[in-house]
Scaffold this active site. Structure first.
Site, PDB file in Angstrom:
ATOM      1  CD  GLU A  10      -2.814  -1.232   0.074  1.00  9.69           C
ATOM      2  OE1 GLU A  10      -3.350  -0.181  -0.327  1.00  9.69           O
ATOM      3  OE2 GLU A  10      -2.977  -2.332  -0.476  1.00  9.69           O
ATOM      4  CB  CYS A  11       4.103   1.959   1.333  1.00 10.91           C
ATOM      5  SG  CYS A  11       5.476   3.131   1.422  1.00 10.91           S
ATOM      6  N   GLY A  12       3.649   3.709  -1.616  1.00  7.58           N
ATOM      7  CA  GLY A  12       4.282   4.050  -2.888  1.00  7.58           C
ATOM      8  C   GLY A  12       5.792   3.922  -2.853  1.00  7.58           C
TER       9      GLY A  12
END
Length: 136
Positions: A10-12
């Site tokens: 979920e983390c870019g």
């Protein structure tokens, strides 16, 4: 050893690091640390290998950091580690391990120094172009 990444899909930043590793021809071992958090021993070993105190690995944004009062300077390293183990979202990411070193890869291009054959140019999800001058 093949690279290992403690990853949050979920983390870019974490996605960019994983993409840089793969674009450099590596197939990393991926540990989604929110589903499979490290043990206390493993977390302490990672901190030791990064020469990083637990406070420096804490993530504030999007976590229960403030509600848990983790900015209290009286909290011990053990208490901070306990908080990270109870709430793995507090562990900043991505952490990458290769035979060269272990590092918190923020910003994402920090991973390039850890790879055997890093790519020379990479375009991040947001369009930012990273140029790595040490590329082989």
């Amino acid at each position: 050893m093949r690279p290992l990444i403690y990853h949050n899909p979920e983390c870019g930043t974490s996605r960019n690091v994983l993409a840089m590793i793969e674009a450099s021809g590596e197939t990393p071992e991926i540990i989604e640390y929110l589903k499979n958090p490290p043990s206390r021993e493993r977390l302490i070993a990672l901190l030791d290998e990064m020469a990083m105190p637990p406070r420096d690995l804490l993530r504030r944004k999007g976590t229960p950091y403030d509600e848990l009062g983790l900015d209290d300077p009286a909290l011990t390293n053990d208490q901070l580690i306990d908080a990270m183990l109870t709430h793995p979202i507090l562990i900043n990411r991505p952490i990458v391990m290769t035979d060269k070193s272990v590092r918190l890869c923020r910003p994402s291009e920090r991973v390039l120094d850890l790879l055997d054959e890093p790519i020379a140019t990479f375009t991040k999800e947001d369009g930012e172009v990273v140029t790595y001058s040490k590329a082989i």
